[in-house]
Design an enzyme around this catalytic site. Structure first.
Site, PDB file in Angstrom:
ATOM      1  N   GLY A  23       5.002  92.715  24.534  1.00  0.00           N
ATOM      2  CA  GLY A  23       6.012  93.123  25.490  1.00  0.00           C
ATOM      3  C   GLY A  23       5.748  92.684  26.910  1.00  0.00           C
ATOM      4  CB  SER A  24       2.846  91.096  28.556  1.00  0.00           C
ATOM      5  OG  SER A  24       2.630  90.037  27.630  1.00  0.00           O
ATOM      6  CG  ASP A  25       8.306  91.172  31.316  1.00  0.00           C
ATOM      7  OD1 ASP A  25       8.090  91.450  32.503  1.00  0.00           O
ATOM      8  OD2 ASP A  25       8.894  91.941  30.541  1.00  0.00           O
ATOM      9  CE1 TYR A  33       7.744  96.911  25.311  1.00  0.00           C
ATOM     10  CE2 TYR A  33       8.192  96.520  22.999  1.00  0.00           C
ATOM     11  CZ  TYR A  33       8.191  96.091  24.302  1.00  0.00           C
ATOM     12  OH  TYR A  33       8.632  94.825  24.600  1.00  0.00           O
ATOM     13  CE  LYS A 219      14.288  87.296  25.429  1.00  0.00           C
ATOM     14  NZ  LYS A 219      15.274  88.388  25.612  1.00  0.00           N
ATOM     15  CE  LYS A 221      10.287  88.999  27.578  1.00  0.00           C
ATOM     16  NZ  LYS A 221      11.470  89.752  28.054  1.00  0.00           N
ATOM     17  CG  ASN A 251      11.552  90.219  31.790  1.00  0.00           C
ATOM     18  OD1 ASN A 251      11.104  89.253  31.166  1.00  0.00           O
ATOM     19  ND2 ASN A 251      12.093  91.266  31.207  1.00  0.00           N
ATOM     20  CG  ASP A 324      19.129  98.492  26.432  1.00  0.00           C
ATOM     21  OD1 ASP A 324      19.112  99.723  26.217  1.00  0.00           O
ATOM     22  OD2 ASP A 324      18.117  97.780  26.338  1.00  0.00           O
ATOM     23  CG  HIS A 351      17.223  94.268  25.793  1.00  0.00           C
ATOM     24  ND1 HIS A 351      16.893  95.611  25.895  1.00  0.00           N
ATOM     25  CD2 HIS A 351      16.055  93.603  25.913  1.00  0.00           C
ATOM     26  CE1 HIS A 351      15.599  95.738  26.085  1.00  0.00           C
ATOM     27  NE2 HIS A 351      15.068  94.537  26.085  1.00  0.00           N
ATOM     28  CD  GLU A 382      15.149  90.584  22.861  1.00  0.00           C
ATOM     29  OE1 GLU A 382      14.099  90.088  23.303  1.00  0.00           O
ATOM     30  OE2 GLU A 382      15.885  91.344  23.530  1.00  0.00           O
TER      31      GLU A 382
END
Length: 438
Positions: A23-25, A33, A219, A221, A251, A324, A351, A382
């Site tokens: 989940g890192s960006d 999460y 996708k 990041k 992001n 979302d 998303h 996604e």
């Protein structure tokens, strides 16, 4: 006499995903999460309940949980008939209270909390009807669907009559599209290869695995370092070949000039879209980014409400709308956004990922295909393969497509053992980590 809602249980559930940089960006380097998880208890026979959640990435989950608890007086004691029989009225009840609405209005933590409860009510209604949410929605008449929408602030772009026209236009062929959906599933793309903290080797391996699994789009990041992004895009393009789409996601990292320069540099690798290039609230900045470089613009996961989506569409600032399931006020407001996107002819590519977002948003896209837009052309949901094992009805992915859910509800119910293990701060997973840091 109709059964009643007897309690609103709220759980602070967190998963330590930051340990593996899942989940890192560029803007969120250490996400854990998390979900403020809601259960609407009832006195109906068989223990009927409704389940919903609000996704966060760790710190602050307790704030959302507190906001959900503030809505308890509006829910407990209400009959099921008054809730599941008037989901438009229930949505307005939670979002129109003047003192709570003041905290937004209609945006931010309080609005997200309302969305969690609204989504739990939809789960309850669908379980009561014995249908998945997408089928429950797709079985409603255009008039019933329009009754779910709050058209205040939208009528300069979308009136009730225009919404009815869109919905009536999609009525023929509903059954055929639903059957096609059950046979083929809904197209997906995966972000699994693209987390910013992953090594080049891991990116390349996961990109190849994604193509082998049937995904036609991945996708990545971007946004922390241009040289790194150029290298990673080159590696990804070499790994997947020329026929697979590669979207990129900043992001919210950039100002307009930086976004334009950065995307001009990445353009030779043919990004399918640039997601969240700048502040999600800045409609004119998105329009400037779209006009200033050749890559299509996508946004929506942090867009606060239907009004900002309206403005993005009015300003010609977005090529792909990314709803979302847990950011705006639940199913009702997302229906308004789907109708806006249909009015303006812009594809919706939701998303997902997080905790439960794939489970929830699949229903919205499938309903859109059956009863609103009537198409899945240039549309994908996604997919991120994290944490689905914690749900009783997890998403099922087959050859790069979401299989249509057939279990009653919104696919939002979490496994009781997971609630016990990952409850913050006193679940075993978190108490063990506290011991290690002493």
């Amino acid at each position: 006499m109709s059964p009643t809602i007897t309690e609103v249980d709220v759980f602070d559930i967190r998963f330590p995903t930051s340990e593996q940089l899942d989940g890192s960006d560029a803007m969120n380097p250490d996400p854990d999460y998390s979900a403020a998880y809601v259960v609407l208890r009832t006195d109906a026979p068989g223990g009927l309940a409704g389940y919903g959640l609000c996704f966060t990435i760790g710190r602050g989950n307790d704030v959302v949980a507190a906001a959900i608890r503030a809505l308890r007086p509006y829910v407990v004691g209400r009959t099921l008939d008054s809730v599941t029989g008037d989901l438009g009225g229930f949505y307005r009840l939670l979002t129109h209270d003047s003192q709570l609405r003041w905290l937004g209005p209609e945006k931010g933590v309080m609005h997200m909390a309302a969305g969690a409860v609204v989504n739990a009510a939809w789960d309850l209604a669908a379980r009561r009807a014995g249908l998945p949410v997408w089928e429950l929605l797709a079985g409603m008449t255009p008039e019933e669907l329009a009754d779910l929408v709050d058209f205040r602030y939208l009528s300069d772009a979308l009136t009730r009559d225009e919404a009815l026209e869109i919905l009536r236009r999609a009525e023929p062929g509903r059954a055929e599209r639903a059957a096609l959906l059950r046979r083929e599933g809904y197209p997906a793309y995966t972000t699994e290869p693209g987390w910013l903290g992953y090594s080049d080797e891991k990116l390349t391996r996961l990109a190849k695995e994604a193509v082998a699994a049937g995904f036609g789009q991945i996708k990545l990041k971007v946004g922390a370092d241009l040289d790194d992004d150029l290298r990673r895009m080159r590696l990804a393009r070499e790994a997947v070949g020329p026929g697979v789409r590669i979207a990129v996601d900043a992001n919210q990292r950039w100002d307009v000039a930086e976004a334009v320069d950065w995307m001009r540099a990445l353009a030779p690798y043919r990004p399918h879209w640039i997601e969240e290039p700048t502040s999600p609230d800045d409609v004119l900045a998105h329009a400037a980014v779209r006009a200033g470089q050749p890559v299509p613009v996508a946004t929506g996961e942090h867009v606060a409400n239907r009004v900002v989506f309206k403005q993005l569409l009015q300003a010609g600032a977005v090529d792909y709308v990314q709803i979302d399931a847990a950011r705006v006020a639940g199913v009702n407001e997302n229906l308004a956004i789907l109708l806006l996107a249909a009015k303006f002819g812009v594809p919706v590519c939701p998303h997902a990922g997080g905790v439960g977002l794939c489970e929830l948003v699949q229903h919205l896209s499938m309903f859109d295909f059956v009863a609103v837009s009537g198409t899945w052309d240039d549309r994908v949901i996604e997919y991120v393969p994290h944490l689905h094992e914690h749900f009783t009805d997890p998403v099922v992915m087959e050859n790069g497509r979401y299989r249509a859910p057939d279990a009653p509800g919104f696919s939002a119910r979490m496994v009781p053992a997971s609630l016990a293990e990952y409850r913050y701060p006193d679940g075993p997973v978190w108490t063990a980590r506290q011991e290690l840091t002493r």
